[in-house]
Design a protein around this motif. Structure first.
Motif, PDB file in Angstrom:
ATOM      1  N   THR A 391       5.672   1.313   5.790  1.00  0.00           N
ATOM      2  CA  THR A 391       4.256   1.719   5.849  1.00  0.00           C
ATOM      3  C   THR A 391       4.103   3.020   6.637  1.00  0.00           C
ATOM      4  O   THR A 391       3.198   3.813   6.350  1.00  0.00           O
ATOM      5  CB  THR A 391       3.394   0.618   6.489  1.00  0.00           C
ATOM      6  N   VAL A 394       4.851   5.784   4.221  1.00  0.00           N
ATOM      7  CA  VAL A 394       3.711   6.032   3.334  1.00  0.00           C
ATOM      8  C   VAL A 394       2.621   6.812   4.062  1.00  0.00           C
ATOM      9  O   VAL A 394       1.949   7.673   3.463  1.00  0.00           O
ATOM     10  CB  VAL A 394       3.158   4.704   2.790  1.00  0.00           C
ATOM     11  N   ALA A 397       2.954  10.456   3.612  1.00  0.00           N
ATOM     12  CA  ALA A 397       3.230  10.805   2.211  1.00  0.00           C
ATOM     13  C   ALA A 397       2.873  12.251   1.886  1.00  0.00           C
ATOM     14  O   ALA A 397       3.486  12.866   1.007  1.00  0.00           O
ATOM     15  CB  ALA A 397       2.476   9.860   1.284  1.00  0.00           C
ATOM     16  N   SER A 403       5.177   7.993  -1.940  1.00  0.00           N
ATOM     17  CA  SER A 403       4.013   7.115  -2.046  1.00  0.00           C
ATOM     18  C   SER A 403       4.442   5.651  -2.054  1.00  0.00           C
ATOM     19  O   SER A 403       5.643   5.327  -2.083  1.00  0.00           O
ATOM     20  CB  SER A 403       3.249   7.431  -3.329  1.00  0.00           C
ATOM     21  N   THR A 404       3.451   4.777  -2.050  1.00  0.00           N
ATOM     22  CA  THR A 404       3.742   3.341  -2.147  1.00  0.00           C
ATOM     23  C   THR A 404       4.507   3.026  -3.438  1.00  0.00           C
ATOM     24  O   THR A 404       5.458   2.239  -3.437  1.00  0.00           O
ATOM     25  CB  THR A 404       2.427   2.539  -2.121  1.00  0.00           C
ATOM     26  N   SER A 406       6.452   5.071  -5.154  1.00  0.00           N
ATOM     27  CA  SER A 406       7.815   5.616  -5.070  1.00  0.00           C
ATOM     28  C   SER A 406       8.734   4.681  -4.295  1.00  0.00           C
ATOM     29  O   SER A 406       9.870   4.410  -4.713  1.00  0.00           O
ATOM     30  CB  SER A 406       7.787   6.998  -4.405  1.00  0.00           C
ATOM     31  N   LEU A 407       8.243   4.182  -3.163  1.00  0.00           N
ATOM     32  CA  LEU A 407       9.060   3.267  -2.358  1.00  0.00           C
ATOM     33  C   LEU A 407       9.251   1.934  -3.068  1.00  0.00           C
ATOM     34  O   LEU A 407      10.298   1.287  -2.928  1.00  0.00           O
ATOM     35  CB  LEU A 407       8.409   3.061  -0.987  1.00  0.00           C
ATOM     36  N   GLU A 437       5.371  -2.972  -3.902  1.00  0.00           N
ATOM     37  CA  GLU A 437       4.178  -2.144  -3.690  1.00  0.00           C
ATOM     38  C   GLU A 437       3.066  -2.937  -3.012  1.00  0.00           C
ATOM     39  O   GLU A 437       2.406  -2.440  -2.090  1.00  0.00           O
ATOM     40  CB  GLU A 437       3.678  -1.610  -5.033  1.00  0.00           C
ATOM     41  N   LEU A 440       3.644  -3.505   0.614  1.00  0.00           N
ATOM     42  CA  LEU A 440       3.429  -2.279   1.387  1.00  0.00           C
ATOM     43  C   LEU A 440       1.938  -1.996   1.561  1.00  0.00           C
ATOM     44  O   LEU A 440       1.466  -1.733   2.679  1.00  0.00           O
ATOM     45  CB  LEU A 440       4.096  -1.091   0.674  1.00  0.00           C
ATOM     46  N   SER A 441       1.200  -2.059   0.463  1.00  0.00           N
ATOM     47  CA  SER A 441      -0.221  -1.707   0.525  1.00  0.00           C
ATOM     48  C   SER A 441      -1.044  -2.748   1.273  1.00  0.00           C
ATOM     49  O   SER A 441      -2.075  -2.427   1.876  1.00  0.00           O
ATOM     50  CB  SER A 441      -0.767  -1.518  -0.891  1.00  0.00           C
TER      51      SER A 441
END
Length: 452
Positions: A391, A394, A397, A403-404, A406-407, A437, A440-441
């Motif tokens: 995180t 991100v 970024a 970005s989320t 991409s990771l 994703e 992460l988000s």
């Protein structure tokens, strides 16, 4: 008049022949020689019986391919995407998609074919900076590198090709080559002895002594080689087992390639020390680096770092030899990639996939949060620290361009995979990325209740 009648009958017979049994019987009737009739018969047999039986396809799909040697001559490595078809005895490489490849085969364009009989397959990490690379070497001296970024796909291909090679004879032409070698050796020996018999009277004594010395020396070399082979066999049969060497402390338990819970138990922790060190180094000097975790580091340096960690030598990631932060991130990804069981345990894979499929977004989050809390402590705590670290990536970024999404692409297949990945690989890949994703988000909601 009679002749005319016979001629008409012959014409009628010929016409009926054309209409009834066709041009083949007409050609046989009009053939002027036995050779013509024989060749026509052969043609019919080939048409009716001699059908080409295509070998059974065992596996096919897209991989990255590079040919690095042709007949023993080294070639410049040039990666390209190929549609690869594996059958029982050979591999075929197509440049185009499957449909285009099949149409080109019909028009006469043949794919590059590799005979697997007597071939050798091995992992070739040192041959490329890319991950997941293995090499196929044929008896004719051709060498190919095959690669995929997705672990389970390349592993499945490796085992499929290895099984195909193992089923084939190791050296089908070995007997003929041995026979030819024997003839050459016998011929050479005959010529040598004949030359010696014919010229004995003409040769000087010192020449005869020199020849006998060479013959004796050759026999002595053979005896020495046999003695060395015998000793090596005895050593191999008497060598201690891995467990014995570990008990004596000669071989230490490894970090890379060990189960997560084993590493944590050894270190009396729930998060491996190496994972913490890598995260600390990246957060110290890598958050702003363009393409962090996406860009690959130097493979040789990563392997060196891996060796030091496995030998339990004191690790200082601030040392100048680890100044390339992509080496540190590459080693961290390799650690998770080489876990015998991924960070998301196999037994949880289907449950996480079902959770990400839920239509309601909040229900999706709550289900995944519940699954995370049920994980074994080493998996849960390591997951919390890793995603918490990501995180922070991100959050930067705008500078590192990660970005989320991409990771998720980078870490999804590495951290989460099915134990038996035979079907729905493309579908699973989508879910793997989506799960990473979401975690992460929605990190705070999923791990929020566990904050210290």
């Amino acid at each position: 008049m009679q002749k005319s009648t016979n001629s008409d009958t012959s014409v009628e017979t010929l016409n009926s022949t054309r209409q009834g049994t066709g041009a083949v019987q007409m050609r046989i009737k009009n053939a002027n020689s036995h050779h013509d009739r024989l060749s026509q018969s052969k043609s019919m047999i080939l048409t009716d019986v001699g059908k080409v039986i295509e070998p059974m396809v065992e596996k096919e799909g897209y991989l990255q391919k590079a040919k690095i040697a042709d007949g023993g001559k080294k070639l410049r490595k040039n990666w390209s995407t190929s549609w690869i078809v594996l059958s029982s005895r050979k591999i075929e490489f197509y440049k185009e998609s499957k449909q285009q490849a099949l149409s080109n085969v019909k028009t006469g364009h043949k794919p590059e074919s590799v005979d697997l009989c007597g071939a050798h397959i091995e992992w070739a990490k040192e041959k490329s900076s890319r991950k997941n690379v293995f090499q196929i070497t044929t008896v004719s001296g051709n060498e190919f590198l095959l690669q995929s970024d997705i672990d389970f796909i390349i592993l499945d291909w490796f085992h499929a090709i290895k099984n195909a090679i193992d089923r084939l004879p190791k050296d089908p032409s070995g007997s003929s080559r041995n026979l030819e070698l024997f003839k050459i050796q016998r011929s050479s020996s005959t010529e040598l002895l004949g030359h010696y018999d014919n010229d004995t009277k003409e040769q000087k004594p010192e020449h005869r002594k020199s020849l006998m010395f060479r013959l004796h020396h050759s026999a002595s070399d053979t005896s020495d080689k046999n003695r060395v082979k015998s000793r090596l066999k005895k050593f191999i049969t008497r060598r201690p087992s891995l467990k014995t060497l570990q008990e004596k402390g000669l071989i230490k338990d490894q970090i890379f390639g060990s189960h997560l819970h084993t590493v944590c138990e050894r270190e009396n922790s729930t998060v491996p020390r190496f994972v913490k060190q890598c995260i600390e180094a990246v957060e110290k000097r890598g958050l702003d680096v363009d393409g962090i975790y996406r860009v690959s580091g130097n493979l040789a340096t990563i392997q060196k770092l891996r060796f030091i960690v496995n030998q339990e030598e004191k690790l200082n990631l601030d040392d100048s030899q680890w100044e390339d932060i992509h080496v540190v991130t590459g080693a961290l990804k390799m650690f998770f990639r080489e876990l015998p069981e991924p960070l998301f345990p196999y037994s949880f894979f289907e449950r996480f996939v079902e959770a990400i499929k839920k239509q309601d977004y909040n229900t999706r989050i709550e289900t995944i949060k519940s699954l995370v809390q049920k994980l074994p402590p080493p998996n849960r705590d390591t997951m919390k620290i890793l995603f918490g670290h990501l995180t922070k990536i991100v959050a930067k970024a705008s500078k590192n361009l990660m970005s989320t999404q991409s990771l998720g692409i980078v870490f999804g297949p590495t951290l989460l995979r099915a134990q038996d990945e035979m079907g729905n690989m493309a579908v699973h890949m989508v879910y793997q990325n989506q799960i990473a994703e979401l975690m992460l988000s929605e990190y705070n909601k999923i791990f929020g209740s566990e904050e210290d």
